[in-house]
Write a protein that holds these residues in place. Sequence first.
Motif, mmCIF file in Angstrom:
data_model
loop_
_atom_site.group_PDB
_atom_site.id
_atom_site.type_symbol
_atom_site.label_atom_id
_atom_site.label_comp_id
_atom_site.label_asym_id
_atom_site.label_seq_id
_atom_site.Cartn_x
_atom_site.Cartn_y
_atom_site.Cartn_z
ATOM 1 N N ILE A 154 -1.262 46.338 -8.599
ATOM 2 C CA ILE A 154 -1.394 47.744 -8.098
ATOM 3 C C ILE A 154 -2.241 48.623 -9.223
ATOM 4 O O ILE A 154 -3.196 49.303 -8.716
ATOM 5 C CB ILE A 154 -0.016 48.519 -7.886
ATOM 6 N N GLN A 155 -1.957 48.516 -10.310
ATOM 7 C CA GLN A 155 -2.514 49.164 -11.281
ATOM 8 C C GLN A 155 -4.237 49.079 -11.221
ATOM 9 O O GLN A 155 -4.838 49.618 -11.624
ATOM 10 C CB GLN A 155 -1.946 48.962 -12.722
ATOM 11 N N THR A 156 -4.376 47.516 -11.179
ATOM 12 C CA THR A 156 -5.637 47.289 -11.151
ATOM 13 C C THR A 156 -6.797 47.832 -10.122
ATOM 14 O O THR A 156 -7.633 48.198 -10.316
ATOM 15 C CB THR A 156 -5.772 45.700 -11.059
ATOM 16 N N VAL A 157 -5.737 47.914 -8.865
ATOM 17 C CA VAL A 157 -6.498 48.287 -7.675
ATOM 18 C C VAL A 157 -6.775 49.906 -7.761
ATOM 19 O O VAL A 157 -7.970 50.140 -7.396
ATOM 20 C CB VAL A 157 -5.664 47.789 -6.321
ATOM 21 N N LEU A 158 -5.667 50.512 -8.319
ATOM 22 C CA LEU A 158 -5.819 51.953 -8.415
ATOM 23 C C LEU A 158 -6.683 52.375 -9.344
ATOM 24 O O LEU A 158 -7.204 53.531 -9.256
ATOM 25 C CB LEU A 158 -4.362 52.480 -8.585
ATOM 26 N N ALA A 159 -6.996 51.509 -10.505
ATOM 27 C CA ALA A 159 -7.957 52.165 -11.386
ATOM 28 C C ALA A 159 -9.232 52.065 -10.826
ATOM 29 O O ALA A 159 -10.523 52.732 -11.462
ATOM 30 C CB ALA A 159 -7.810 51.221 -12.601
ATOM 31 N N SER A 160 -9.783 51.185 -9.645
ATOM 32 C CA SER A 160 -11.012 51.430 -8.954
ATOM 33 C C SER A 160 -10.843 51.975 -7.469
ATOM 34 O O SER A 160 -10.796 51.031 -6.425
ATOM 35 C CB SER A 160 -11.619 49.958 -9.128
ATOM 36 N N PRO A 161 -10.741 53.222 -7.496
ATOM 37 C CA PRO A 161 -10.494 53.727 -6.196
ATOM 38 C C PRO A 161 -11.357 53.160 -5.068
ATOM 39 O O PRO A 161 -10.910 53.175 -3.960
ATOM 40 C CB PRO A 161 -10.700 55.254 -6.474
ATOM 41 N N LYS A 162 -12.452 53.130 -5.073
ATOM 42 C CA LYS A 162 -13.358 52.264 -4.247
ATOM 43 C C LYS A 162 -12.897 50.928 -3.632
ATOM 44 O O LYS A 162 -13.128 50.726 -2.471
ATOM 45 C CB LYS A 162 -14.871 52.205 -4.559
#
Length: 557
Positions: A154-162
């Motif tokens: 989750i943290q990895t994905v949210l760090a790159s909003p696109k």
Amino acid sequence: MKKHDSSAAAGLGATKFNRRSFLGLAGISAVALSTAGLLTSCGKGAGTAQVTSSSGLAESVAKVVPSFIPMDLVTPDIASVNGSTPGYVTIPDKLVKSVTEVPGKGGKYKAMTPAWWTVPPALADNSYYQAVNKAIGATVDFQVNDGNSYGDKIQTVLASPKDVPDWVVIPSWNLPPRFSQAVTSVFEDLSPHLAGDKIKKYPNLANLPTAAWKYGAFAGGLYGLPYPSTLITDAFFYRKDVFTELGLEAPKTADEYISIAKELTDPAKKRWGSEDVWSGAQIMFGVAPKWKLVDGALVNKIETDEYRAALEWIAKLFASGAVHPDAVAGNQQQSKSRFESGASLMASDGLGSWHESLGRVLPTNPKYDMAPMDFFAPDGGDPTLFRGSPASIFSFIKKNSDSAKIEEMLSLANFFAAPFGTEENQLINYGVEGVHFTKDSQNIPQSTDKGLAEVTSTYSFLVSPPVVNSKVQYPGYVKTASEWEARQAPFVVEEQFFGLQIEEPNKFGSLGKPFDDLAKDIARGRKKISDLDTEIATWKKNGGDELREFYTGFLSA
């Protein structure tokens, strides 16, 4: 935070429950998640107090929460009492169609979800996904990830909003740091579509409990589609079949628990009276999950008389020699198998472990009888039970300027939230009859091999209907479980900050960890109860009193 393994049980209904019971129902309890009562979520925010949602009278939340419009499709056999789970001892012969028109408009959406079981085949090779997508008139393509490492994902994905998918499932314990800030920039505020009577457009969503909706409110908006939780999440369990064989009854006081545990213990027969029941001990002694208001001032759980008494009791239990040696050694991974084999005869666990255990053991041991004790105060009086969080999982819709897509996704969510007794609910939970399940002579769905391989909880993670007990695979289970919960319900109270999503300053993140270790050491005699005072003094000095001030701000607010 690792979840328990989900073993497949006989029958699709059993499989369905296994795949959903990784929550507080199955050992992830309010007690376990609150640890030392110092953290309200996995997220730790900025240095100023910030209520992101409220189950009280917070005006900002009241403005964004949907109206509650209950549905009464199937009358339960065991009625809810003060919020307890209603029970259905039979599956209706005729199901209701709650969504009369195909909800989708041909949209295609990526959805990210966790799994604590074998990942099912992807959309192209999954007839269950294909059948549901056909029924909803849209395509939901799931990206299923290992639940044990889902927080990092989750943290990895949210760090790159696109890179954020269209629809993202986040368990409450995986909410990342400073989430109330990220949520407004990454996800869609659903209040313009759902607040108040706007929810009437989506009747199945309007049927969801208000507290669950409030728990999904962040930063002044409504962002989370909820997966509602049960009123009570944990129980003391005992091997009723063995107790009956030995002429014993379940304990009704704290002292009786220890004396019966000692009586049951016979190392020569490789049998011990109890598992490590520290989580249950806290419930027995009425320990508040986080904070308690005493004479107008906030007292942390670790500072309370109840917490100290629970520690003294668990140390006494361990000293009695009645705790299984592997549990004394700290091996909790095998606690279920020890209980099921009869190596230990009392344990505390999540309610979901009950039905799962029946599925594992009854096929080879038809006399197996796992039963919950009625809760009791240490002296045998009425217990004080704290209500668990109103929702355990949320899903979030990625911020989108196309309101038509948002409305389409909400229409799909309305389909997924269809309650028990509907055609939609059967499809989501069991798949297609004749393909993924068949029905036995009692109208109970039984999985096919294809159903076992393909049907999973992905759609229900996006949003789930109100909790019911319809697990009719094992005679008497629904009646026993629902009536047990109804008896406990009158003793359930809400803790001081029930229903609040509060992000703590980052510096308090590890403040409670020493108490986890201390409790283990005191229980096993490696440290004394007086060491609690020393640890509390250190806690206060290292930020405990500052944390108290942080939370006190919410009292005045």
